[in-house]
Design an enzyme around this catalytic site. Sequence first.
Site, PDB file in Angstrom:
ATOM      1  N   HIS A   1       0.681  -1.235   0.086  1.00  0.00           N
ATOM      2  CA  HIS A   1       0.472  -0.209   0.104  1.00  0.00           C
ATOM      3  C   HIS A   1       1.123   1.257   0.371  1.00  0.00           C
ATOM      4  CE1 HIS A   1      -3.640   1.987   1.625  1.00  0.00           C
ATOM      5  NE2 HIS A   1      -2.760   3.026   1.382  1.00  0.00           N
TER       6      HIS A   1
ATOM      7  N   HIS B   1       1.028   5.365  -2.104  1.00  0.00           N
ATOM      8  CA  HIS B   1       0.586   6.256  -2.451  1.00  0.00           C
ATOM      9  C   HIS B   1       2.417   7.069  -3.325  1.00  0.00           C
ATOM     10  CE1 HIS B   1      -3.175   6.114  -0.457  1.00  0.00           C
ATOM     11  NE2 HIS B   1      -2.254   6.072   0.108  1.00  0.00           N
TER      12      HIS B   1
ATOM     13  N   LYS C   1      -9.733  -0.788  -4.718  1.00  0.00           N
ATOM     14  CA  LYS C   1      -9.834   0.059  -3.978  1.00  0.00           C
ATOM     15  C   LYS C   1     -10.865   0.847  -4.243  1.00  0.00           C
ATOM     16  CE  LYS C   1      -7.776   2.265  -0.478  1.00  0.00           C
ATOM     17  NZ  LYS C   1      -6.596   2.390  -0.105  1.00  0.00           N
TER      18      LYS C   1
ATOM     19  N   HIS D   1     -10.291   1.535   2.370  1.00  0.00           N
ATOM     20  CA  HIS D   1     -10.003   2.049   3.559  1.00  0.00           C
ATOM     21  C   HIS D   1     -11.297   2.118   4.404  1.00  0.00           C
ATOM     22  CE1 HIS D   1      -8.337   6.297   4.733  1.00  0.00           C
ATOM     23  NE2 HIS D   1      -9.948   6.191   5.709  1.00  0.00           N
TER      24      HIS D   1
ATOM     25  N   HIS E   1      -4.363  -0.469   6.042  1.00  0.00           N
ATOM     26  CA  HIS E   1      -3.708   0.524   7.114  1.00  0.00           C
ATOM     27  C   HIS E   1      -5.032   0.272   8.872  1.00  0.00           C
ATOM     28  CE1 HIS E   1      -6.531   2.937   5.689  1.00  0.00           C
ATOM     29  NE2 HIS E   1      -5.412   3.417   4.547  1.00  0.00           N
TER      30      HIS E   1
ATOM     31  N   ASP F   1       1.858   2.615   3.251  1.00  0.00           N
ATOM     32  CA  ASP F   1      -0.167   3.740   3.782  1.00  0.00           C
ATOM     33  C   ASP F   1       1.629   5.035   3.496  1.00  0.00           C
ATOM     34  OD1 ASP F   1      -1.412   5.347   3.007  1.00  0.00           O
ATOM     35  OD2 ASP F   1      -2.031   5.595   5.174  1.00  0.00           O
TER      36      ASP F   1
HETATM   37  C1  NCD Z   1      -3.445   8.975   2.180  1.00  0.00           C
HETATM   38  C2  NCD Z   1      -3.261  10.204   1.614  1.00  0.00           C
HETATM   39  O1  NCD Z   1      -2.807  11.367   1.215  1.00  0.00           O
HETATM   40  O2  NCD Z   1      -3.582   9.737  -0.046  1.00  0.00           O
HETATM   41  N1  NCD Z   1      -3.336   9.980   3.345  1.00  0.00           N
HETATM   42  C3  NCD Z   1      -3.597   9.522   4.328  1.00  0.00           C
HETATM   43  O3  NCD Z   1      -3.174   9.792   5.449  1.00  0.00           O
HETATM   44  N2  NCD Z   1      -3.243   8.641   5.028  1.00  0.00           N
HETATM   45  C4  NCD Z   1      -4.191   8.456   2.092  1.00  0.00           C
HETATM   46  C5  NCD Z   1      -4.966   7.347   2.719  1.00  0.00           C
HETATM   47  O4  NCD Z   1      -4.447   6.230   2.696  1.00  0.00           O
HETATM   48  O5  NCD Z   1      -5.762   7.130   3.480  1.00  0.00           O
HETATM   49 ZN    ZN Z   2      -3.457   4.601   1.991  1.00  0.00          ZN
END
Ligand code: NCD
Ligand code: ZN
Length: 346
Positions: free
Chosen positions: A16, A18, A101, A138, A176, A250
């Site tokens: 996971h 970003h 997702k 999520h 998460h 995450d």
């Molecule tokens: C994530 C993001 O910034 O894209 N933010 C976070 O606080 N984890 C999105 C997510 O996974 O909730």
């Molecule tokens: Zn995330």
Amino acid sequence: MSSFKKIKIIKPDDCHVHLRDEKILKKVLRYTERFYQRAIIMPNLDKPIIDCKKAIAYKSRIMDLSKNTKFEPLMTCYLTKDTSLNELKNGFFNKIFIGAKLYPNQSTTNSKTNINNLSEIFHILELMQKIKMPLLIHGEENHFNIDIYDREAQFIDKTLVPLRKIFPELKIILEHITTKEAVSYIKEANSSYLAGTITPHHLMLNRNNMFFGGIQPHLYCLPILKRKIHQNSLKKAISDGNKNFFLGSDSAPHLYTNKINPLGCAGIFNAPSSLLCYVTIFEEMKALKYLESFCSKNGANFYNIPINKESITLIKKPSKILEKINIGKNFISPFLSGEILHWSIL
Ligand code: NCD
Ligand code: ZN
């Protein structure tokens, strides 16, 4: 010969992460591909990855910037009420998507999915169950009247439990996880259809850290850090070697000016330290024997993809986490910026 303790493990997968796009992608990718062989890439870009074409294009933007020829991004599809069943099916069968997702509407960064009630997408979930396509969730019940600290537990009770009765063979990853309720739900289900990812920051911190000496915007993420009792329950979960928990960092970079802002964004950028944090916690829990399965096997097995062949060696030698990453005139502040961890990679 150095006398530092070493641990060699199969190269991990980050299930996971970003990576964002363009100038941020260009600067953050190197950390993920240094520590991880594969990464499951979240689709919540400003223009989300809602179809195969967008996923293919995004994947090639990632690959074009990659310096590690063996690094493999695994793409996910961002579900909306309008997701096309054909698109999903073709994307999964042609290995464009590893899964899809689900963001409940407005649950986090870029999540205007308009999905307020899962019954609105039952036709999609039915297909996913049928073709064995994993659903990444999520898991927060997102309603203004629900206390932010209770959103995950309430999501399990109100949404996930009923959902799994309707779709018992839908492969679900509760992303998460942050609470003892999520840990017990996954443990008790003891099912090949339900797993959870755990982040380094939820293992290392609790909500007190977010307010230590003043408000700490860099520790604001969603799901929000919880009480210590929950943090301890996550630590216990990974140290029992349960196969239904695995690594999902995450890592979620945001520019400094978007974090330090009257409406600061949620997300912690931990890619430079995530693996070092995990080894630190496993060592603290005297559970190093389960490090490899958590990092490199459980995720692959759950997603039904081969275990990696490469390996990585962690060495018990202090390393300093980099302080910032410049992005033009702005920057990103990493998790544990400037701090010393007791582990490095060889
Ligand atoms: C994530 C993001 O910034 O894209 N933010 C976070 O606080 N984890 C999105 C997510 O996974 O909730
Ligand atoms: Zn995330």
